[in-house]
Design an enzyme around this catalytic site. Structure first.
Site, PDB file in Angstrom:
ATOM      1  N   ASP A  15     -34.902  43.649 -31.800  1.00 40.46           N
ATOM      2  CA  ASP A  15     -34.587  42.346 -32.382  1.00 40.46           C
ATOM      3  C   ASP A  15     -33.677  42.504 -33.599  1.00 40.46           C
ATOM      4  OD1 ASP A  15     -34.666  39.611 -32.655  1.00 40.46           O
ATOM      5  OD2 ASP A  15     -36.599  39.571 -33.663  1.00 40.46           O
ATOM      6  N   GLY A  16     -32.888  41.469 -33.841  1.00 40.48           N
ATOM      7  CA  GLY A  16     -32.076  41.419 -35.057  1.00 40.48           C
ATOM      8  C   GLY A  16     -30.584  41.597 -34.833  1.00 40.48           C
ATOM      9  N   GLY A  18     -28.348  39.487 -33.603  1.00 38.37           N
ATOM     10  CA  GLY A  18     -27.571  38.311 -34.019  1.00 38.37           C
ATOM     11  C   GLY A  18     -27.439  38.255 -35.530  1.00 38.37           C
ATOM     12  N   ASN A  63     -34.209  34.099 -22.690  1.00 33.69           N
ATOM     13  CA  ASN A  63     -32.835  34.318 -23.166  1.00 33.69           C
ATOM     14  C   ASN A  63     -31.777  33.632 -22.303  1.00 33.69           C
ATOM     15  OD1 ASN A  63     -33.391  37.734 -24.386  1.00 33.69           O
ATOM     16  ND2 ASN A  63     -33.512  35.792 -25.497  1.00 33.69           N
ATOM     17  N   ARG A  66     -29.798  30.801 -23.906  1.00 29.60           N
ATOM     18  CA  ARG A  66     -28.815  31.011 -24.988  1.00 29.60           C
ATOM     19  C   ARG A  66     -27.437  30.499 -24.557  1.00 29.60           C
ATOM     20  NH1 ARG A  66     -30.095  36.256 -28.685  1.00 29.60           N
ATOM     21  NH2 ARG A  66     -32.263  35.711 -29.026  1.00 29.60           N
ATOM     22  N   SER A 191     -43.660  37.962 -28.625  1.00 28.33           N
ATOM     23  CA  SER A 191     -42.615  37.246 -27.885  1.00 28.33           C
ATOM     24  C   SER A 191     -42.629  37.491 -26.368  1.00 28.33           C
ATOM     25  CB  SER A 191     -41.226  37.573 -28.442  1.00 28.33           C
ATOM     26  OG  SER A 191     -41.133  37.147 -29.774  1.00 28.33           O
ATOM     27  N   GLU A 202     -50.653  50.543 -30.137  1.00 26.53           N
ATOM     28  CA  GLU A 202     -50.447  50.422 -31.581  1.00 26.53           C
ATOM     29  C   GLU A 202     -49.203  49.565 -31.790  1.00 26.53           C
ATOM     30  OE1 GLU A 202     -52.326  51.645 -34.129  1.00 26.53           O
ATOM     31  OE2 GLU A 202     -53.726  52.217 -32.548  1.00 26.53           O
TER      32      GLU A 202
END
Ligand code: FPP
Length: 245
Positions: A15-16, A18, A63, A66, A191, A202
């Site tokens: 993630d991240g 964008g 997705n 989008r 998500s 974990e």
């Protein structure tokens, strides 16, 4: 109980991308492009470390909603990855797998994916699974439908449908249990990723954005993982006694 200090199966919510691009004043697709470089580095490092399975959340069922140009850009990056990494994957005896609604992917991705899946199917050093058009709930619903069909046809008794039986209908049944799930970019959510499989994994959250996440960050996560005590519902004392799980 015997648990290695290295996870057998690592899952990553990448993630991240964008936000990484937007912070640089670049279009979102540039974040995905840089993210594809992280995929290459983390796959290589995982193979070198000796992980048995690496599962990457590359495109969720959600997705598809989008903007069309972002979806098209991601499909192109997936295509490029499958073409460019083909020999690396084969030379390193990696088996490529996919999870999700693969039929929904455009031929641009589906064709090289199926080709590499077939070409690598005898490889046994590591399995790299791309979750594509994937949702954890969708995957459980599909497993439940298959089990229901087997009940209807008399192949399965309702009373026999326990966790182990239902788990065997999931597409992850042939993978080792998920030991560690990492999510990048500071968000602390699952998500819709591997909802069934995450039961005893974990969880690890890092603020590093996926395009910046490289092997040195992976090594730090693995150090933290090795320091954790996994109890699988038992007590610390039982674990110290060597009770089996
Ligand atoms: C989440 O970041 C990332 C994705 C939806 C796509 C992940 C795709 C790649 C890393 C590149 C291609 C993949 C492979 C396997 C070569 P985001 O866009 O939701 O980021 P944001 O939360 O900052 O908007």
């Amino acid at each position: 109980m015997t648990t290695s200090s290295l996870p057998r199966h690592l899952g990553i919510i990448m993630d991240g991308n964008g936000r990484w691009a937007q912070h640089r004043g670049q279009p979102r697709i540039e974040g995905h492009r840089a993210g594809a470089e992280s995929v290459r580095d983390i796959t290589r490092a995982s193979r070198q470390l000796g992980l048995e399975a690496l599962t990457l959340y590359a495109f969720s069922s959600q997705n598809w909603a989008r903007p069309a140009d972002e979806v098209a850009g991601l499909m192109q990056l997936l295509h490029d990855f499958l073409i460019d990494e083909r020999s690396e994957i084969l030379d390193n005896e990696i088996r490529l797998e996919a999870l999700g609604d693969i039929e929904r992917l455009p031929g641009l991705v589906r064709e090289p994916l199926e080709e590499l899946r077939a070409a690598s199917k005898a490889n046994s050093k590591m399995v790299l699974t791309l979750a594509l058009s994937y949702g954890g709930r969708e995957s459980i619903a599909r497993a439940a439908r298959s089990a229901a069909a087997d009940v209807a046809s008399g192949k399965l008794r309702v009373d026999d449908l326990d966790c182990e039986r239902l788990g065997a209908y999931l597409p992850t049944a042939s993978l080792p249990p998920l030991d560690l799930l990492i999510r990048t970019s500071g968000e602390q959510r699952v998500s819709n990723f591997m909802l069934w499989e995450v039961a005893y994994a974990e969880l690890m959250f890092t603020d590093v954005m996926w395009p910046d996440f490289r092997r040195e960050h992976l090594y730090k996560c693995l150090e933290q993982y090795a320091a954790r005590e996994r109890r699988f519902g038992l007590t610390s004392a039982q674990l110290a006694d060597g009770s089996d799980v």
